[in-house]
Scaffold this active site. Structure first.
Site, mmCIF file in Angstrom:
data_model
loop_
_atom_site.group_PDB
_atom_site.id
_atom_site.type_symbol
_atom_site.label_atom_id
_atom_site.label_comp_id
_atom_site.label_asym_id
_atom_site.label_seq_id
_atom_site.Cartn_x
_atom_site.Cartn_y
_atom_site.Cartn_z
ATOM 1 C CB ALA A 24 -0.921 -0.014 1.207
ATOM 2 N NE ARG A 36 -1.167 -4.458 9.179
ATOM 3 C CZ ARG A 36 -1.698 -4.977 8.071
ATOM 4 N NH1 ARG A 36 -1.464 -4.419 6.898
ATOM 5 N NH2 ARG A 36 -2.448 -6.052 8.120
ATOM 6 C CD GLN A 101 1.530 -7.133 0.582
ATOM 7 O OE1 GLN A 101 1.079 -7.716 1.547
ATOM 8 N NE2 GLN A 101 2.432 -6.196 0.705
ATOM 9 C CG ASP A 104 -3.760 0.841 -6.167
ATOM 10 O OD1 ASP A 104 -3.172 0.255 -7.097
ATOM 11 O OD2 ASP A 104 -3.130 1.380 -5.219
ATOM 12 C CG HIS A 121 -3.760 -9.269 -1.126
ATOM 13 N ND1 HIS A 121 -3.080 -8.486 -0.227
ATOM 14 C CD2 HIS A 121 -3.350 -10.543 -0.873
ATOM 15 C CE1 HIS A 121 -2.305 -9.251 0.542
ATOM 16 N NE2 HIS A 121 -2.444 -10.496 0.162
ATOM 17 C CB CYS A 132 -22.989 -17.221 -10.932
ATOM 18 S SG CYS A 132 -22.924 -15.441 -11.248
ATOM 19 C CB CYS A 156 -27.118 -15.856 -10.115
ATOM 20 S SG CYS A 156 -25.876 -15.686 -8.812
ATOM 21 C CB SER A 194 4.942 -4.097 1.890
ATOM 22 O OG SER A 194 4.276 -5.128 2.599
ATOM 23 C CG ASN A 219 8.045 0.145 4.303
ATOM 24 O OD1 ASN A 219 7.190 0.472 3.475
ATOM 25 N ND2 ASN A 219 7.734 -0.272 5.514
HETATM 26 P P1 NAD Z 1 0.467 -1.623 5.173
HETATM 27 O O1 NAD Z 1 -0.547 -0.537 5.348
HETATM 28 O O2 NAD Z 1 0.537 -2.698 6.172
HETATM 29 O O3 NAD Z 1 1.925 -0.978 5.101
HETATM 30 C C1 NAD Z 1 2.258 0.072 4.264
HETATM 31 C C2 NAD Z 1 3.716 0.388 4.512
HETATM 32 O O4 NAD Z 1 4.097 1.382 3.568
HETATM 33 C C3 NAD Z 1 4.003 0.950 5.902
HETATM 34 O O5 NAD Z 1 5.119 0.286 6.434
HETATM 35 C C4 NAD Z 1 4.337 2.426 5.653
HETATM 36 O O6 NAD Z 1 5.326 2.919 6.520
HETATM 37 C C5 NAD Z 1 4.857 2.364 4.242
HETATM 38 N N1 NAD Z 1 4.665 3.588 3.479
HETATM 39 C C6 NAD Z 1 3.574 4.408 3.444
HETATM 40 N N2 NAD Z 1 3.766 5.403 2.557
HETATM 41 C C7 NAD Z 1 5.015 5.206 2.037
HETATM 42 C C8 NAD Z 1 5.787 5.907 1.083
HETATM 43 N N3 NAD Z 1 5.339 7.015 0.480
HETATM 44 N N4 NAD Z 1 7.016 5.421 0.781
HETATM 45 C C9 NAD Z 1 7.509 4.301 1.397
HETATM 46 N N5 NAD Z 1 6.812 3.611 2.306
HETATM 47 C C10 NAD Z 1 5.577 4.057 2.623
HETATM 48 O O7 NAD Z 1 0.298 -2.179 3.695
HETATM 49 P P2 NAD Z 1 0.706 -3.565 3.092
HETATM 50 O O8 NAD Z 1 1.955 -4.101 3.678
HETATM 51 O O9 NAD Z 1 0.547 -3.443 1.611
HETATM 52 O O10 NAD Z 1 -0.525 -4.424 3.735
HETATM 53 C C11 NAD Z 1 -1.221 -5.191 3.311
HETATM 54 C C12 NAD Z 1 -2.616 -4.858 2.727
HETATM 55 O O11 NAD Z 1 -2.982 -3.548 2.435
HETATM 56 C C13 NAD Z 1 -2.673 -5.559 1.422
HETATM 57 O O12 NAD Z 1 -3.520 -6.637 1.582
HETATM 58 C C14 NAD Z 1 -3.318 -4.571 0.433
HETATM 59 O O13 NAD Z 1 -4.276 -5.277 -0.332
HETATM 60 C C15 NAD Z 1 -3.932 -3.574 1.326
HETATM 61 N N6 NAD Z 1 -4.124 -2.198 0.864
HETATM 62 C C16 NAD Z 1 -3.970 -1.842 -0.442
HETATM 63 C C17 NAD Z 1 -4.149 -0.515 -0.824
HETATM 64 C C18 NAD Z 1 -3.997 -0.158 -2.275
HETATM 65 O O14 NAD Z 1 -4.296 -0.972 -3.140
HETATM 66 N N7 NAD Z 1 -3.504 1.050 -2.560
HETATM 67 C C19 NAD Z 1 -4.442 0.447 0.139
HETATM 68 C C20 NAD Z 1 -4.585 0.043 1.479
HETATM 69 C C21 NAD Z 1 -4.415 -1.276 1.825
#
Ligand code: NAD
Length: 251
Positions: A24, A36, A101, A104, A121, A132, A156, A194, A219
């Site tokens: 994310a 998170r 993961q 979007d 995901h 269906c 359905c 992540s 990260n």
């Molecule tokens: P997470 O929220 O657990 O972690 C995001 C991480 O990214 C954090 O450690 C944060 O410090 C870091 N971060 C945030 N902005 C940043 C930036 N600009 N540069 C560098 N790091 C940055 O997300 P995750 O690990 O992907 O968790 C899993 C779930 O979140 C997945 O299942 C996913 O489907 C879902 N998710 C997806 C979206 C999306 O599609 N954009 C949005 C929210 C959640």
């Protein structure tokens, strides 16, 4: 950061099986909150587990309300410099596979071909019937919601659900196996944005590292793999990736 991005660029140039793995955090600079971080989605909502979704209309309505709320940021989001930098690595011939993961769809919008992207995901821009299995576009679901349907139903009679993996829901078998197989063959594996807390997605870097890949984490906050990776860059995905790509481009 300068020295570290130089080392990563050098590894990319020498790589044969580069994988970038995103979470994310790659999309926060596009205005989509992560789960998170402070101000993230879990500060606002409680997750709805898959069995709750299937068992209770109240839970389905709650789930759809969260999805509608996400649409506010999703509908105006565009790929940012981080997505574009990864797409550039593909254009240059270095990126072999992008594992994400994210739900979007922004990597595909940035120009990486669909067949080079593994969405672990799912993708929230489409909606699936839980009975269906038929897929419809988000726009069609939006029409139902705008008409007052708080938890839309398929023709359905099955429950419609954004085509993403909820907590407690089975992972897509083909995508998970392919991601694991390719991760264990990669020689450079870069994690971007992540927490690496969600399994089995978070096992991919482990497969790569165990197979001898050069392992990079970009990260903003800590991950359980910070002591295991070869290079840790604590910075914003967009800025860091832009710098890496400019070094890959320079002679
Ligand atoms: P997470 O929220 O657990 O972690 C995001 C991480 O990214 C954090 O450690 C944060 O410090 C870091 N971060 C945030 N902005 C940043 C930036 N600009 N540069 C560098 N790091 C940055 O997300 P995750 O690990 O992907 O968790 C899993 C779930 O979140 C997945 O299942 C996913 O489907 C879902 N998710 C997806 C979206 C999306 O599609 N954009 C949005 C929210 C959640």
């Amino acid at each position: 950061m300068d020295k570290k991005t130089g080392i990563v660029a050098d590894k990319i140039k020498k790589s044969k099986q580069l994988i970038v793995f995103t979470g994310a955090g790659i999309s926060t600079e596009s205005g989509i909150p992560d789960y998170r971080s402070q101000g993230g989605i879990w500060d606002k909502f409680q997750p709805v587990y898959f069995d709750e979704f299937m068992a209770s209309e109240k839970a389905r309505i709650k789930y759809w309300q969260q999805r509608v709320d996400m649409e506010k940021s999703l509908s105006v989001s565009k790929p940012n410099i981080g997505h574009e930098s990864i797409a550039r690595l593909y254009e240059l011939g270095f990126l072999k596979t992008l594992i994400t993961q994210n739900i979007d769809g922004l990597h595909e919008e940035s120009g990486i071909p669909k067949e080079k992207i593994i969405e672990l995901h799912g993708n929230t821009r489409r909606v699936r019937c839980m009975t269906c299995k038929k897929l419809i576009s988000w726009d069609k679901a939006q029409v139902m919601i705008d008409a007052g349907d708080q938890a839309p139903i398929c023709s359905c009679g099955g429950f419609l659900k954004p085509d993403t993996i909820s907590f407690g829901q089975a992972m897509p078998v083909e995508e998970t196996q392919k991601a694991a197989m390719l991760s264990s063959k990669s020689d450079v594996f870069i994690v971007v944005g992540s927490t690496l807390l969600v399994q089995p997605a978070s096992l991919m870097p482990e497969y790569a590292k165990n197979a001898g890949a050069f392992f990079v984490i970009i990260n903003l906050s800590e991950t359980p793999y910070d002591n295991v990776c070869d290079i840790l860059i604590r910075g914003k995905a967009g800025e860091v990736l832009k710098e890496i790509v400019s070094k890959v481009n320079s002679a």
